[in-house]
Design a protein around this motif. Structure first.
Motif, PDB file in Angstrom:
ATOM      1  N   THR A  75      46.292  45.688  33.971  1.00  0.00           N
ATOM      2  CA  THR A  75      47.721  45.965  34.132  1.00  0.00           C
ATOM      3  C   THR A  75      48.552  44.689  34.176  1.00  0.00           C
ATOM      4  N   TYR A  76      48.010  43.638  34.807  1.00  0.00           N
ATOM      5  CA  TYR A  76      48.851  42.473  35.080  1.00  0.00           C
ATOM      6  C   TYR A  76      48.366  41.153  34.491  1.00  0.00           C
ATOM      7  N   ASP A  77      47.170  41.119  33.924  1.00  0.00           N
ATOM      8  CA  ASP A  77      46.659  39.823  33.445  1.00  0.00           C
ATOM      9  C   ASP A  77      46.934  39.648  31.965  1.00  0.00           C
ATOM     10  N   SER A  78      47.330  38.441  31.619  1.00  0.00           N
ATOM     11  CA  SER A  78      47.610  38.191  30.210  1.00  0.00           C
ATOM     12  C   SER A  78      46.323  37.912  29.437  1.00  0.00           C
ATOM     13  N   GLY A  79      45.210  37.790  30.131  1.00  0.00           N
ATOM     14  CA  GLY A  79      43.956  37.620  29.394  1.00  0.00           C
ATOM     15  C   GLY A  79      42.980  36.646  30.010  1.00  0.00           C
ATOM     16  N   SER A  80      43.408  35.755  30.884  1.00  0.00           N
ATOM     17  CA  SER A  80      42.483  34.713  31.312  1.00  0.00           C
ATOM     18  C   SER A  80      41.438  35.213  32.314  1.00  0.00           C
ATOM     19  N   LEU A  81      41.788  36.189  33.142  1.00  0.00           N
ATOM     20  CA  LEU A  81      40.826  36.672  34.139  1.00  0.00           C
ATOM     21  C   LEU A  81      40.102  37.930  33.674  1.00  0.00           C
ATOM     22  N   TRP A  82      40.646  38.510  32.646  1.00  0.00           N
ATOM     23  CA  TRP A  82      40.173  39.785  32.119  1.00  0.00           C
ATOM     24  C   TRP A  82      39.361  39.546  30.860  1.00  0.00           C
ATOM     25  N   ARG A  83      38.446  40.434  30.563  1.00  0.00           N
ATOM     26  CA  ARG A  83      37.844  40.471  29.231  1.00  0.00           C
ATOM     27  C   ARG A  83      38.024  41.919  28.791  1.00  0.00           C
ATOM     28  N   GLY A  84      39.084  42.157  28.024  1.00  0.00           N
ATOM     29  CA  GLY A  84      39.508  43.521  27.701  1.00  0.00           C
ATOM     30  C   GLY A  84      38.649  44.186  26.635  1.00  0.00           C
ATOM     31  N   LEU A  85      38.968  45.436  26.365  1.00  0.00           N
ATOM     32  CA  LEU A  85      38.262  46.207  25.338  1.00  0.00           C
ATOM     33  C   LEU A  85      38.234  45.422  24.039  1.00  0.00           C
ATOM     34  N   GLY A  86      37.067  45.336  23.440  1.00  0.00           N
ATOM     35  CA  GLY A  86      36.964  44.627  22.169  1.00  0.00           C
ATOM     36  C   GLY A  86      36.584  43.164  22.340  1.00  0.00           C
ATOM     37  N   HIS A  87      36.775  42.600  23.532  1.00  0.00           N
ATOM     38  CA  HIS A  87      36.367  41.202  23.763  1.00  0.00           C
ATOM     39  C   HIS A  87      34.839  41.139  23.751  1.00  0.00           C
ATOM     40  N   LYS A  88      34.278  40.139  23.132  1.00  0.00           N
ATOM     41  CA  LYS A  88      32.805  40.121  23.006  1.00  0.00           C
ATOM     42  C   LYS A  88      32.117  39.973  24.375  1.00  0.00           C
ATOM     43  N   GLU A  89      32.813  39.422  25.338  1.00  0.00           N
ATOM     44  CA  GLU A  89      32.196  39.281  26.667  1.00  0.00           C
ATOM     45  C   GLU A  89      32.481  40.475  27.591  1.00  0.00           C
ATOM     46  N   ARG A  90      33.174  41.495  27.074  1.00  0.00           N
ATOM     47  CA  ARG A  90      33.555  42.594  27.969  1.00  0.00           C
ATOM     48  C   ARG A  90      32.373  43.251  28.695  1.00  0.00           C
ATOM     49  N   PRO A  91      31.287  43.625  27.970  1.00  0.00           N
ATOM     50  CA  PRO A  91      30.185  44.270  28.703  1.00  0.00           C
ATOM     51  C   PRO A  91      29.641  43.381  29.823  1.00  0.00           C
ATOM     52  N   GLU A  92      29.516  42.085  29.524  1.00  0.00           N
ATOM     53  CA  GLU A  92      28.971  41.165  30.521  1.00  0.00           C
ATOM     54  C   GLU A  92      29.951  41.021  31.694  1.00  0.00           C
ATOM     55  N   TRP A  93      31.247  40.981  31.359  1.00  0.00           N
ATOM     56  CA  TRP A  93      32.285  40.890  32.401  1.00  0.00           C
ATOM     57  C   TRP A  93      32.178  42.081  33.349  1.00  0.00           C
ATOM     58  N   LEU A  94      32.061  43.292  32.767  1.00  0.00           N
ATOM     59  CA  LEU A  94      31.929  44.502  33.592  1.00  0.00           C
ATOM     60  C   LEU A  94      30.673  44.432  34.457  1.00  0.00           C
ATOM     61  N   GLN A  95      29.593  43.980  33.869  1.00  0.00           N
ATOM     62  CA  GLN A  95      28.332  43.873  34.611  1.00  0.00           C
ATOM     63  C   GLN A  95      28.509  43.027  35.869  1.00  0.00           C
ATOM     64  N   TRP A  96      29.131  41.845  35.718  1.00  0.00           N
ATOM     65  CA  TRP A  96      29.247  40.945  36.879  1.00  0.00           C
ATOM     66  C   TRP A  96      30.312  41.421  37.868  1.00  0.00           C
ATOM     67  N   VAL A  97      31.382  42.034  37.358  1.00  0.00           N
ATOM     68  CA  VAL A  97      32.387  42.600  38.282  1.00  0.00           C
ATOM     69  C   VAL A  97      31.693  43.573  39.238  1.00  0.00           C
ATOM     70  N   HIS A  98      30.739  44.355  38.703  1.00  0.00           N
ATOM     71  CA  HIS A  98      30.095  45.378  39.537  1.00  0.00           C
ATOM     72  C   HIS A  98      28.826  44.862  40.221  1.00  0.00           C
ATOM     73  N   TYR A  99      28.229  43.821  39.656  1.00  0.00           N
ATOM     74  CA  TYR A  99      27.072  43.200  40.330  1.00  0.00           C
ATOM     75  C   TYR A  99      27.491  42.654  41.700  1.00  0.00           C
ATOM     76  N   ALA A 100      28.750  42.322  41.821  1.00  0.00           N
ATOM     77  CA  ALA A 100      29.276  41.832  43.106  1.00  0.00           C
ATOM     78  C   ALA A 100      28.898  42.793  44.237  1.00  0.00           C
ATOM     79  N   GLU A 101      28.959  44.094  43.970  1.00  0.00           N
ATOM     80  CA  GLU A 101      28.612  45.056  45.016  1.00  0.00           C
ATOM     81  C   GLU A 101      27.103  45.080  45.289  1.00  0.00           C
ATOM     82  N   THR A 102      26.301  44.846  44.264  1.00  0.00           N
ATOM     83  CA  THR A 102      24.839  44.803  44.475  1.00  0.00           C
ATOM     84  C   THR A 102      24.475  43.727  45.493  1.00  0.00           C
TER      85      THR A 102
END
Ligand SMILES: N[C@@H](CCC(=O)N[C@@H](CS)C(=O)NCC(=O)O)C(=O)O
Length: 219
Positions: A75-102
């Motif tokens: 909603t608020y990031d222009s791109g530097s903290l996010w790896r949005g849909l279509g970004h090649k690192e998106r799956p990995e970004w999602l993995q680590w965002v949620h690994y934080a809870e592990t």
């Protein structure tokens, strides 16, 4: 529109607060004491379990720190903290965002053992040893990931580091992260960021969960 964040010092809501500061967004923070203060009918109408974080953005109320991270970025990031849909690192970004809870589930279990269960006779040495070992195994994964880089993703700092950085902030209270040199340097890097410092309680803050410099097992 000013965001509102329900927060407890150094609880998982620190992730959301840190990210909000990284994004330089205005926020009104309502800070609770940890525990029963979170169980009022009013607060339960925001978060059904009475936990933090909980974010209010206009008509939207959102809980779960990983979901809040994704929402704030998209909603608020222009791109530097996010790896949005279509970004090649998106799956990995999602993995680590949620690994934080592990990582954090083990620190949370150890917090329950060392702090929430106030009578030492009711604590379990077995649970403490097991959860410490599981925390260390989860940190070992980061040590390997950080062998050739400063942040979790090859392209550099992102919201995933905020989520995992919080996990280390609390995890280091239950095991000595100096045993993991790459992780220790990573935590040093993250904790020197201005937005991280802004998300910490003031030195004289009341109602902190953690009052000791560490809770490492001694045997
Ligand atoms: N998976 C959730 C966990 C939320 C959670 O359990 N938060 C803890 C603070 S670290 C809490 O509010 N505990 C209060 C309680 O259990 O009474 C998230 O990441 O937001």
């Amino acid at each position: 529109m000013v965001l509102k964040l329900f927060h407890c010092h150094e609880a998982r809501s620190m992730r959301s607060l840190w990210l909000i500061h990284e994004l330089k967004l205005d926020v009104e923070v309502e800070t609770f004491s940890f525990g029963r203060a979170l169980r009022t009918d009013d607060y339960l109408s925001h978060h059904p379990l009475g936990r933090v974080p909980c974010l209010v953005d206009g008509e939207l109320t959102l809980f779960e720190s990983g979901a809040i991270a994704e929402y704030l970025c998209e909603t608020y990031d222009s791109g530097s903290l996010w790896r949005g849909l279509g970004h090649k690192e998106r799956p990995e970004w999602l993995q680590w965002v949620h690994y934080a809870e592990t990582i954090t589930v083990h620190a949370a279990s150890l917090t329950q053992q060392a702090i929430a269960i106030s009578d030492p006779l009711l604590r379990s040495a077995t649970v403490q040893k097991l959860e410490t070992r599981r925390l260390e195994k989860a940190i070992e994964v980061l040590e390997r990931q950080l062998q050739d880089r400063d942040y979790l993703l090859a392209s550099g700092f992102s919201a995933a580091d905020v989520g995992v950085g919080y996990s280390l902030h609390v995890g280091r209270l239950f095991t000595d992260i100096e045993a993991f040199p790459k992780v220790a340097a990573y935590y040093q890097r993250l904790s020197s960021r201005e937005a991280f410092k802004q998300s910490l309680p003031a030195a004289d803050a009341k109602n902190k969960i953690y009052t000791q410099s560490n809770y490492w097992l001694t045997s």
